[in-house]
Write a protein that holds these residues in place. Structure first.
Motif, short mmCIF file in Angstrom:
data_model
loop_
_atom_site.label_atom_id
_atom_site.label_comp_id
_atom_site.label_asym_id
_atom_site.label_seq_id
_atom_site.Cartn_x
_atom_site.Cartn_y
_atom_site.Cartn_z
N SER A 2 0.81 -1.30 -0.08
CA SER A 2 -0.03 0.05 0.08
C SER A 2 0.78 1.22 -0.05
CB SER A 2 -0.83 -0.04 1.11
OG SER A 2 -0.12 -0.07 2.31
N ALA A 3 0.28 2.42 -0.63
CA ALA A 3 1.18 3.49 -0.54
C ALA A 3 1.09 4.39 0.74
CB ALA A 3 0.38 4.52 -1.73
N THR A 4 2.03 4.98 0.91
CA THR A 4 2.10 5.87 1.92
C THR A 4 2.01 7.24 1.66
OG1 THR A 4 3.85 4.62 3.18
CG2 THR A 4 3.72 6.95 3.97
N THR A 5 1.17 8.09 2.32
CA THR A 5 0.81 9.60 1.98
C THR A 5 1.16 10.40 2.97
OG1 THR A 5 -1.19 8.85 0.65
CG2 THR A 5 -1.03 11.11 1.41
N VAL A 6 2.33 11.53 2.68
CA VAL A 6 2.68 12.41 3.45
C VAL A 6 2.11 13.81 3.06
CG1 VAL A 6 4.53 13.71 4.36
CG2 VAL A 6 4.90 11.37 3.74
N ARG A 7 1.50 14.41 3.73
CA ARG A 7 0.74 15.66 3.68
C ARG A 7 1.69 16.95 3.74
NH1 ARG A 7 -4.03 17.03 0.79
NH2 ARG A 7 -5.38 18.33 1.87
N VAL A 8 1.88 17.78 2.78
CA VAL A 8 2.27 18.87 2.81
C VAL A 8 1.45 20.13 3.06
CG1 VAL A 8 3.96 20.64 1.68
CG2 VAL A 8 4.20 18.34 1.31
N ASP A 9 1.29 20.49 4.49
CA ASP A 9 0.36 21.34 5.01
C ASP A 9 0.55 22.82 5.09
OD1 ASP A 9 -2.23 21.72 6.09
OD2 ASP A 9 -1.42 21.18 8.31
N LEU A 10 0.66 23.44 3.70
CA LEU A 10 0.72 24.91 3.36
C LEU A 10 -0.71 25.26 3.72
CD1 LEU A 10 3.15 24.90 0.39
CD2 LEU A 10 3.53 25.84 2.75
N ALA A 11 -0.79 26.45 4.21
CA ALA A 11 -2.30 27.07 4.49
C ALA A 11 -2.77 27.55 3.18
CB ALA A 11 -1.85 28.42 5.36
N GLY A 12 -3.97 26.74 2.82
CA GLY A 12 -4.77 27.16 1.62
C GLY A 12 -4.24 26.29 0.40
N ARG A 13 -3.17 25.76 0.34
CA ARG A 13 -2.61 25.13 -0.65
C ARG A 13 -1.70 23.84 -0.18
NH1 ARG A 13 1.55 27.87 -1.78
NH2 ARG A 13 1.76 29.00 0.02
N PRO A 14 -2.46 22.76 0.37
CA PRO A 14 -1.89 21.67 1.00
C PRO A 14 -1.98 20.72 -0.32
CG PRO A 14 -4.13 21.67 1.64
CD PRO A 14 -3.89 23.04 1.09
N TYR A 15 -0.85 19.49 -0.27
CA TYR A 15 -0.76 18.75 -1.19
C TYR A 15 -0.29 17.45 -0.68
CZ TYR A 15 4.04 20.46 -2.08
OH TYR A 15 5.15 20.62 -1.82
N ASP A 16 -0.41 16.18 -1.47
CA ASP A 16 0.04 15.18 -0.90
C ASP A 16 1.12 14.81 -1.84
OD1 ASP A 16 -2.09 14.80 0.82
OD2 ASP A 16 -3.31 13.82 -0.51
N ILE A 17 2.33 13.92 -1.20
CA ILE A 17 3.30 13.10 -1.53
C ILE A 17 2.86 11.72 -1.39
CG2 ILE A 17 5.73 12.93 -1.47
CD1 ILE A 17 5.98 15.38 0.23
N VAL A 18 2.72 11.09 -2.30
CA VAL A 18 2.25 9.59 -2.44
C VAL A 18 3.45 8.91 -2.98
CG1 VAL A 18 0.49 8.09 -3.13
CG2 VAL A 18 -0.02 10.40 -3.25
N ILE A 19 3.77 7.93 -1.87
CA ILE A 19 5.20 7.06 -2.07
C ILE A 19 4.58 5.62 -2.11
CG2 ILE A 19 7.24 6.47 -0.89
CD1 ILE A 19 6.76 9.33 0.71
N GLY A 20 5.16 4.79 -2.95
CA GLY A 20 4.93 3.51 -2.94
C GLY A 20 5.23 2.61 -4.25
N ARG A 21 5.41 1.49 -4.51
CA ARG A 21 5.82 0.77 -5.75
C ARG A 21 4.68 0.77 -6.79
NH1 ARG A 21 10.73 -1.49 -5.48
NH2 ARG A 21 10.32 -2.67 -7.28
N GLY A 22 4.73 0.88 -7.80
CA GLY A 22 3.88 0.64 -9.18
C GLY A 22 2.94 1.93 -9.18
N LEU A 23 2.94 3.17 -8.45
CA LEU A 23 2.25 4.42 -8.65
C LEU A 23 2.12 4.84 -9.97
CD1 LEU A 23 2.85 5.96 -5.03
CD2 LEU A 23 1.13 4.40 -5.51
N LEU A 24 3.20 4.69 -10.71
CA LEU A 24 2.94 5.31 -12.08
C LEU A 24 1.82 4.86 -12.92
CD1 LEU A 24 4.42 7.47 -14.17
CD2 LEU A 24 5.92 5.60 -14.93
N ALA A 25 1.34 3.87 -12.77
CA ALA A 25 0.39 3.22 -13.37
C ALA A 25 -0.90 4.09 -12.82
CB ALA A 25 -0.06 1.77 -13.37
N GLU A 26 -0.82 4.55 -11.79
CA GLU A 26 -2.06 5.32 -11.11
C GLU A 26 -2.13 6.61 -11.63
OE1 GLU A 26 -2.29 4.38 -7.06
OE2 GLU A 26 -1.90 2.28 -7.37
#
Length: 367
Positions: A2-26
């Motif tokens: 399963s993928a690991t998600t790390v949140r970059v918690d910028l005020a008003g502009r948060p985004y996710d870093i998704v880490i794992g094997r095989g994610l390019l297909a997603e």
């Protein structure tokens, strides 16, 4: 896995870093969830295109996302004004709109260049980082630093422009040349040396598994991304402790420029030498102990990295020329040198108004 998600918690502009094997297909499904119906332009280089472009395009098409591609030459020399202008023109030629997306598919060079083009075209397009090197996955793809090089130094032209998603497929690292992986590992070790001695201890015990592609690889990438996300969230534009992420970079960037931004010295290799120099200089100034400096040198050497300027092949600038390059470092404020120094492993700090004469004397003794 399963993928690991790390949140970059910028005020008003948060985004996710998704880490794992095989994610390019997603990639397509994840972009469709963020920006349904978007048109996309993929910026990549020749090497990455040969390995991964078809997978990325198929994933996008399967999710109903149209795409075109811009393929640049690999290597640091593509981070130039001329290539930047060409990429901007090629993006505009696709008639991409403000609600569409740029996708940076590649290592640090592609991410920095594509992110800067996204920041500039139509006064700002959103973009997605799909880092394909270890260095990019743990460092350059996260935090919104984009830019190109100048004749005066590394990354001196650019903008802060945050991505809306970072998709780090650790399986693509299986195809990375060993030298590129080693260079990226320098940035992994950096996070332990800054403020996480426990992580550095873990790396000393587990680095072979990180290289081999076991679960330790995902764990290491996630630890680095969490550390960087926390720093970026509290200091997005490097007015405070985000500068700690530049451990080894003031020395390293000067060496990189001195080597002509060429394959003679990759960015991570320069950082490895620069981090050892930062420790050695700290020891010389009575700030750190020699045992820690030797431990850092020994670990980086064990993974195959160079640790001394004398190990760089070919002619390099003399000390005066290196000092001129250091004087162009982004952390210089009103002519005063700023270095990231250390009191030991996991105890780095920002040192302002460092005496250039002492740095000059230190570099003169380097072998």
């Amino acid at each position: 896995m399963s993928a690991t998600t790390v949140r970059v918690d910028l005020a008003g502009r948060p985004y996710d870093i998704v880490i794992g094997r095989g994610l390019l297909a997603e990639l397509g499904l994840r972009i469709a969830a963020l920006r349904p119906g978007a048109n996309t332009v993929i910026v990549t280089d020749e090497n990455v295109a040969a390995r991964h472009l078809d997978t990325a395009k198929a994933s996008l098409a399967g999710a109903g996302i149209t795409s075109s591609e811009i393929i640049i030459a690999p290597g640091e020399k593509s981070k130039s004004i001329d290539v930047f202008a060409s990429v901007c023109d090629q993006i505009l030629a696709t008639r991409i709109g403000r609600n569409d997306l740029v996708i940076a598919l590649g290592g640090g060079v592609v991410g920095d260049l594509a992110g800067f083009a996204a920041a500039a075209v139509r006064r700002g397009l959103d973009y997605v980082q799909v880092p394909t090197t270890l260095l990019a996955q743990v460092d350059s793809s996260v935090g919104g630093k984009t830019g190109i090089n100048s004749q005066y130094g590394k990354n001196l032209i650019g903008a802060f422009h945050q991505p809306i998603l970072v998709l780090a497929d650790t399986a693509v690292l299986d195809t990375l040349p060993e030298r590129e992986f080693q260079a990226g590992y320098a940035e992994v070790a950096k996070y332990g040396l800054i403020d996480d001695a426990k992580f550095f201890n873990w790396l000393e015990a587990n680095w072979r598994h990180v290289f081999d592609g076991g679960p330790e690889r995902e764990e290491a990438v996630a630890i680095c991304c969490r550390a960087k996300a926390a720093i970026v969230a509290r200091d997005e534009k490097e007015t405070g402790d985000r500068a700690l992420l530049n451990l080894g970079h003031t020395f390293g960037h000067a060496l990189e420029a001195g080597a002509g931004f060429s394959s003679r010295l990759l960015h991570g290799e320069a950082v490895a030498i620069g981090m050892v120099q930062a420790f050695d200089y700290s020891v010389e100034q009575g700030l750190a102990n020699g045992q820690d400096a030797e431990r850092v040198r020994r670990h980086l050497k064990s993974v195959g990295l160079r640790t001394r300027p004398s190990e760089i092949e070919g002619d390099m600038p003399d000390v005066d020329e290196l000092m001129a390059l250091i004087a162009q470092d982004k952390k210089v404020q009103r002519g005063k040198l700023t270095f990231i120094l250390t009191r030991g492993i996991g105890e780095s700090f920002i040192a302002k108004d460092v005496d250039p004469a002492k740095v000059h004397a230190f570099l003169s003794q380097q072998g």
